[in-house]
Design an enzyme around this catalytic site. Structure first.
Site, short mmCIF file in Angstrom:
data_model
loop_
_atom_site.label_atom_id
_atom_site.label_comp_id
_atom_site.label_asym_id
_atom_site.label_seq_id
_atom_site.Cartn_x
_atom_site.Cartn_y
_atom_site.Cartn_z
N LYS A 47 0.85 -1.20 0.00
CA LYS A 47 0.00 0.00 0.00
C LYS A 47 0.88 1.24 0.00
O LYS A 47 1.87 1.31 0.72
CB LYS A 47 -0.88 0.04 1.25
CG LYS A 47 -2.09 -0.84 1.20
CD LYS A 47 -2.99 -0.53 2.38
CE LYS A 47 -4.28 -1.28 2.29
NZ LYS A 47 -5.19 -0.93 3.39
N ARG A 96 -17.92 -2.38 7.41
CA ARG A 96 -18.83 -1.37 6.87
C ARG A 96 -19.76 -1.92 5.80
O ARG A 96 -20.89 -1.50 5.67
CB ARG A 96 -18.03 -0.20 6.27
CG ARG A 96 -17.30 0.63 7.27
CD ARG A 96 -16.52 1.79 6.63
NE ARG A 96 -15.55 1.30 5.67
CZ ARG A 96 -15.54 1.62 4.37
NH1 ARG A 96 -16.42 2.47 3.88
NH2 ARG A 96 -14.64 1.11 3.56
N SER A 133 -10.98 5.71 5.18
CA SER A 133 -9.71 6.41 5.03
C SER A 133 -9.49 6.84 3.59
O SER A 133 -8.98 7.94 3.33
CB SER A 133 -8.55 5.52 5.49
OG SER A 133 -8.61 5.32 6.88
#
Length: 164
Positions: A47, A96, A133
């Site tokens: 990442k 989520r 994020s």
């Protein structure tokens, strides 16, 4: 004879880039279930992170300064290994979406199989479901005020709202 009490410790792993009000909500709700939570900021070479690991760790420490049951650390390698090093019997994760659930379910099965550590999933509160994020980084990159999505550390000059 009274059974011996074992402290319930959970590891809450993530990149937290940045640490959002959604992450804070999971920690606060997790503290109702666990005696201690170790927030583990993962170093993930695959990442591209917006902020250095050390800054993310320091920001979370600042936000959690008044909560002695929360510890913040960074790590690389397998999450179950860092959990074991810290004596955590649980991995805490927030969910989520259905896609999050599918991913976390498979990871939980693998983690339990290789280490015996259980994963506890907390569903994100409905009013925070849209906060991610990625969204916060995108808003920041485009010059929008992200302060409503990122908790500010008390008495801290630097906060994650200063991401630029």
């Amino acid at each position: 004879m009274t059974p011996k009490y074992h402290e319930r410790i959970a590891l809450y792993p993530g990149t937290f880039d940045p640490f959002t009000i959604g992450h804070l909500s999971i920690i606060n709700r997790g503290l109702e279930l666990f005696d201690r939570i170790i927030v583990a900021v993962g170093i993930n070479d695959s990442k591209r992170c917006y902020r250095p690991t050390s800054e993310r760790v320091e920001h979370i420490k600042g936000v959690m300064v008044d909560e002695p049951r929360v510890e913040v650390t960074s790590y690389d390698g397998l999450t179950v290994d860092v959990a074991a090093r810290h004596g955590a019997q649980f991995i805490l994760r927030g969910v989520r979406t259905v896609a999050d659930y599918e991913y976390e379910r498979n990871l939980a099965y693998a983690n339990r199989r290789i280490s015996g550590i259980e994963t506890v999933l907390l569903y994100t509160l409905p009013e925070l479901q849209y906060v991610s994020s990625t969204m916060v980084r995108d808003l920041d990159r485009c010059g929008y005020d992200i302060s409503q999505f990122v908790p500010k550390a008390p008495d801290c000059e630097h906060s994650d709202t200063d991401i630029h």
